[in-house]
Design a protein around this motif. Sequence first.
Motif, PDB file in Angstrom:
ATOM      1  N   GLU A  57       9.440   2.260  -8.212  1.00 28.95           N
ATOM      2  CA  GLU A  57       7.851   1.280  -6.948  1.00 28.95           C
ATOM      3  C   GLU A  57       7.247   1.935  -7.710  1.00 28.95           C
ATOM      4  O   GLU A  57       7.349   2.913  -8.031  1.00 28.95           O
ATOM      5  N   ALA A  86      -2.854  -7.379   3.779  1.00 29.85           N
ATOM      6  CA  ALA A  86      -1.615  -7.157   2.180  1.00 29.85           C
ATOM      7  C   ALA A  86      -2.829  -6.571   1.771  1.00 29.85           C
ATOM      8  O   ALA A  86      -2.067  -5.576   1.242  1.00 29.85           O
ATOM      9  N   GLU A 139       0.703  -4.397  -0.479  1.00 27.43           N
ATOM     10  CA  GLU A 139       0.856  -6.107  -1.687  1.00 27.43           C
ATOM     11  C   GLU A 139      -0.041  -6.605  -2.324  1.00 27.43           C
ATOM     12  O   GLU A 139       0.763  -7.880  -2.859  1.00 27.43           O
TER      13      GLU A 139
END
Length: 472
Positions: free
Chosen positions: A39, A372, A377
């Motif tokens: 990530e 989001a 995201e």
Amino acid sequence: MTERVFLLPDLGEGLAEAEIVQWRVAVGDIVTVDQTVVEVETAKAVVDVPCPYAGRVVALHGVAGEVRPVGQPLITVAEPVAGCADGTEPPGHTVYREEERAGSGNVLIGYGTGRGDSRRRRRRTTTAPYVSGNGAPLAGHAAEGTRPGAGRPSVVADRAPGTTPPLVISPIVRRLARERGVDLTAVRGSGPGGVVRRADVEAVASHVAGVTADVRGSTGLSALPAPSAEPPAGADAATSGTRDLVIPLTGIRRTIADKLSRSRREIPEVTIWVDVDATALVQTRAAINAARPDRQVSILALLARICLSGLHRYPQLNARVDTEGQRIIQSTGVHLGIAAQTDRGLVVPVLRDAERLTTTELAAELAATTAAARAGELPPTRLTGGTFTLNNYGVFGVDGSTPIINHPEAALLGVGRIVDKPWVVDGQLAVRKVVQLSLTFDHRVCDGGVAGGFLRHVADCVEQPALLIATV
């Protein structure tokens, strides 16, 4: 075995680097094609990076917190050999190939390329020892998995064997923990499912305030070296007891700083404002939601609809200035940006072609998009390309603001809190729902007449929502 090196891919939008947030795999793990291995945080979003190769992980190039340039090695995977479906080597082969000798300058497996341009490096948090070609720990490496130079101060403490990794979603929580010297494995999260929140880190940091680094280490918290600070002239640094908190400008915070600075340098902005009676707008929203309780509409969605009506009438504000071409470009569609405060900083997710959405669709898109964005995201493409921004700073309990335009846009509508105030209605004093609206605009794209006309149209629609129906 055949080793394949996966390079940090182009993450789009001209991004040249990314910071490693956390590895999802470790050396020795078996990975499949398109499995997420790391990530990373770019200047625009947190992104999961999948690996295009299958096999056994033999090297991770970089550690959490390190900035890696695009095109540089990210992970090395050894493809499975014949007869070894799990990617292991045949009997008689070593687990890892020793490709270097101490001090040779070559790569130590698991520690990347050793490039000098990496901005931050931290101590490895794995508990696996370094293994040489004969299966013994490399000279000078303790079995707990330290590396050459491990005697230097570490930003994070090594995790004890068997420790469950903390549930942390927000990169800013990790960064705060590093800055405050808090070991996340010692923090009990108060969020859903045990997620560690910013408040949890701050509570632990406050609890251990004033305790020395040695004491922090004995209680399970990392021994973070205190940030250095220049003491005042004549002051005794040993007895002053004060330290400046140093917060590096990285990731999205650096991008925000650069963009806002550029906006102030390039755009001759002007702000105008007006107080508006929003009583009818509040009542209209209540009536809509009472009629359709399954599809709720927010005040922000109604304001977005009003902005779209105003931009249809005054398209000069739905534009940008091309300084190199010495021209003004008016956009055909309205790509509406919504300023949203997140744990990572202020972001502006974009609703593309917002004028094509109904008010109910606007409400749904706004809710989904801001959620989001706060969760980190959204892909980078959803955070760029806006043509006009709506900024609801009233959620912070303030009435007015002179916000900075989101470069390269030409205008931004700010909305303060809606609050009860005395108001004159038909010559009589009454208590009404009042809001302050502000419009910040680029004086290069229009003059005060256009800007004032747009803001007055928005204010009229807020005071008399029926006017909106007449102009849609």
